[in-house]
Design a protein around this motif. Structure first.
Motif, PDB file in Angstrom:
ATOM      1  N   LEU A   1      -4.774   9.467  16.400  1.00 53.29           N
ATOM      2  CA  LEU A   1      -6.022   9.173  17.112  1.00 53.29           C
ATOM      3  C   LEU A   1      -6.541   7.775  16.781  1.00 53.29           C
ATOM      4  CD1 LEU A   1      -7.881  12.593  16.836  1.00 53.29           C
ATOM      5  CD2 LEU A   1      -6.777  11.593  18.839  1.00 53.29           C
ATOM      6  N   ARG A   2      -6.482   7.410  15.507  1.00 50.40           N
ATOM      7  CA  ARG A   2      -6.967   6.073  15.111  1.00 50.40           C
ATOM      8  C   ARG A   2      -6.034   4.979  15.642  1.00 50.40           C
ATOM      9  NH1 ARG A   2     -11.772   5.371  14.812  1.00 50.40           N
ATOM     10  NH2 ARG A   2     -11.514   3.536  13.527  1.00 50.40           N
ATOM     11  N   ALA A   3      -4.733   5.249  15.661  1.00 51.90           N
ATOM     12  CA  ALA A   3      -3.793   4.263  16.197  1.00 51.90           C
ATOM     13  C   ALA A   3      -4.054   4.042  17.681  1.00 51.90           C
ATOM     14  CB  ALA A   3      -2.358   4.729  15.968  1.00 51.90           C
ATOM     15  N   ALA A  43      -3.742 -12.408   4.580  1.00 51.15           N
ATOM     16  CA  ALA A  43      -2.480 -12.242   3.862  1.00 51.15           C
ATOM     17  C   ALA A  43      -1.959 -10.816   4.026  1.00 51.15           C
ATOM     18  CB  ALA A  43      -2.673 -12.561   2.383  1.00 51.15           C
ATOM     19  N   ARG A  44      -0.655 -10.642   3.789  1.00 50.36           N
ATOM     20  CA  ARG A  44      -0.014  -9.348   4.026  1.00 50.36           C
ATOM     21  C   ARG A  44      -0.642  -8.228   3.211  1.00 50.36           C
ATOM     22  NH1 ARG A  44       5.982  -8.652   2.066  1.00 50.36           N
ATOM     23  NH2 ARG A  44       4.877  -8.562   0.111  1.00 50.36           N
ATOM     24  N   ASN A  45      -0.961  -8.467   1.965  1.00 43.91           N
ATOM     25  CA  ASN A  45      -1.485  -7.412   1.099  1.00 43.91           C
ATOM     26  C   ASN A  45      -2.970  -7.577   0.802  1.00 43.91           C
ATOM     27  OD1 ASN A  45       0.932  -6.046   0.965  1.00 43.91           O
ATOM     28  ND2 ASN A  45       1.629  -7.184  -0.809  1.00 43.91           N
ATOM     29  N   SER A  46      -3.689  -8.313   1.648  1.00 44.38           N
ATOM     30  CA  SER A  46      -5.127  -8.415   1.458  1.00 44.38           C
ATOM     31  C   SER A  46      -5.798  -7.139   1.969  1.00 44.38           C
ATOM     32  CB  SER A  46      -5.673  -9.634   2.193  1.00 44.38           C
ATOM     33  OG  SER A  46      -5.481  -9.480   3.579  1.00 44.38           O
ATOM     34  N   ARG A  47      -7.072  -7.033   1.746  1.00 46.83           N
ATOM     35  CA  ARG A  47      -7.791  -5.814   2.125  1.00 46.83           C
ATOM     36  C   ARG A  47      -7.824  -5.668   3.651  1.00 46.83           C
ATOM     37  NH1 ARG A  47     -11.519  -2.398  -0.519  1.00 46.83           N
ATOM     38  NH2 ARG A  47     -12.917  -1.418   0.972  1.00 46.83           N
ATOM     39  N   PRO A  48      -7.297  -4.555   4.174  1.00 46.00           N
ATOM     40  CA  PRO A  48      -7.273  -4.369   5.631  1.00 46.00           C
ATOM     41  C   PRO A  48      -8.590  -3.800   6.145  1.00 46.00           C
ATOM     42  CG  PRO A  48      -6.175  -2.549   4.584  1.00 46.00           C
ATOM     43  CD  PRO A  48      -6.555  -3.519   3.478  1.00 46.00           C
ATOM     44  N   LEU A  49      -8.742  -3.795   7.466  1.00 43.24           N
ATOM     45  CA  LEU A  49      -9.895  -3.136   8.075  1.00 43.24           C
ATOM     46  C   LEU A  49      -9.791  -1.623   7.909  1.00 43.24           C
ATOM     47  CD1 LEU A  49     -10.074  -5.138  11.415  1.00 43.24           C
ATOM     48  CD2 LEU A  49     -11.551  -5.386   9.417  1.00 43.24           C
ATOM     49  N   GLU A  50      -8.561  -1.094   8.106  1.00 38.60           N
ATOM     50  CA  GLU A  50      -8.346   0.352   7.996  1.00 38.60           C
ATOM     51  C   GLU A  50      -6.873   0.637   7.726  1.00 38.60           C
ATOM     52  OE1 GLU A  50      -9.034   4.396  10.659  1.00 38.60           O
ATOM     53  OE2 GLU A  50      -9.666   2.460  11.458  1.00 38.60           O
ATOM     54  N   VAL A  51      -6.597   1.635   6.900  1.00 37.73           N
ATOM     55  CA  VAL A  51      -5.236   2.121   6.676  1.00 37.73           C
ATOM     56  C   VAL A  51      -5.068   3.343   7.577  1.00 37.73           C
ATOM     57  CG1 VAL A  51      -3.609   3.060   5.010  1.00 37.73           C
ATOM     58  CG2 VAL A  51      -5.219   1.296   4.302  1.00 37.73           C
ATOM     59  N   ILE A  52      -4.099   3.268   8.521  1.00 39.03           N
ATOM     60  CA  ILE A  52      -3.949   4.370   9.472  1.00 39.03           C
ATOM     61  C   ILE A  52      -2.704   5.210   9.221  1.00 39.03           C
ATOM     62  CG2 ILE A  52      -5.308   3.285  11.276  1.00 39.03           C
ATOM     63  CD1 ILE A  52      -2.720   2.455  12.633  1.00 39.03           C
ATOM     64  N   GLY A  53      -1.873   4.823   8.245  1.00 37.84           N
ATOM     65  CA  GLY A  53      -0.696   5.641   7.976  1.00 37.84           C
ATOM     66  C   GLY A  53       0.187   5.043   6.908  1.00 37.84           C
ATOM     67  N   THR A  54       1.334   5.708   6.676  1.00 36.32           N
ATOM     68  CA  THR A  54       2.308   5.243   5.697  1.00 36.32           C
ATOM     69  C   THR A  54       3.704   5.332   6.301  1.00 36.32           C
ATOM     70  OG1 THR A  54       2.568   7.436   4.734  1.00 36.32           O
ATOM     71  CG2 THR A  54       0.947   5.983   3.703  1.00 36.32           C
ATOM     72  N   TYR A  55       4.612   4.543   5.740  1.00 32.39           N
ATOM     73  CA  TYR A  55       6.010   4.527   6.184  1.00 32.39           C
ATOM     74  C   TYR A  55       6.886   4.362   4.959  1.00 32.39           C
ATOM     75  CZ  TYR A  55      10.334   2.635   8.184  1.00 32.39           C
ATOM     76  OH  TYR A  55      11.651   2.400   8.498  1.00 32.39           O
ATOM     77  N   ASP A  56       7.800   5.315   4.764  1.00 33.61           N
ATOM     78  CA  ASP A  56       8.756   5.252   3.658  1.00 33.61           C
ATOM     79  C   ASP A  56      10.140   5.033   4.262  1.00 33.61           C
ATOM     80  OD1 ASP A  56      10.160   5.418   1.330  1.00 33.61           O
ATOM     81  OD2 ASP A  56       9.613   7.484   0.870  1.00 33.61           O
TER      82      ASP A  56
END
Length: 112
Positions: A64-66, A28-41
């Motif tokens: 680097l992670r991306a 699902a869209r807001n389920s727990r991800p493998l990794e958070v690599i950034g933010t977008y506002d």
């Protein structure tokens, strides 16, 4: 299993805020991800360090992670691809412009 780079929405009504996450494709869209690599506002704001008064949308990303996740086969969604191409991580996809009429070659000129 297919891994995607996509956006997970946070924030309030009419004030979206997104985490750029790496997650399995079938979650699902807001389920727990493998990794958070950034933010977008996506809401434009003034830059405190720029006196021109231009508005900008804030993108923060661990480059680097991306690159790592793309290197191991993670597939970005269309929106994530656009954000990654803005930062120079992936090549921008072709954007079709308005349709153009086909160019016909000029008829050969007769010399007399």
């Amino acid at each position: 299993m297919v891994v995607k780079i996509r956006l997970a929405r946070f924030g309030r009504v009419n004030q979206p805020f997104y985490n750029i996450v790496v997650a399995h494709a079938r979650t699902a869209r807001n389920s727990r991800p493998l990794e958070v690599i950034g933010t977008y506002d996506p809401i434009p704001k003034k830059d405190t360090y720029d006196d021109s008064g231009k508005l900008h949308k804030d993108i923060k990303l661990d480059v680097l992670r991306a690159k790592y996740w793309i290197g191991v086969g993670a597939q970005p969604t269309e929106t994530a691809w656009r954000l990654l191409s803005m930062l120079g991580i992936v090549e921008p996809k072709y954007r079709p412009g308005p349709p153009q009429a086909p160019q016909l070659p000029d008829p050969p000129k007769k010399t007399a």
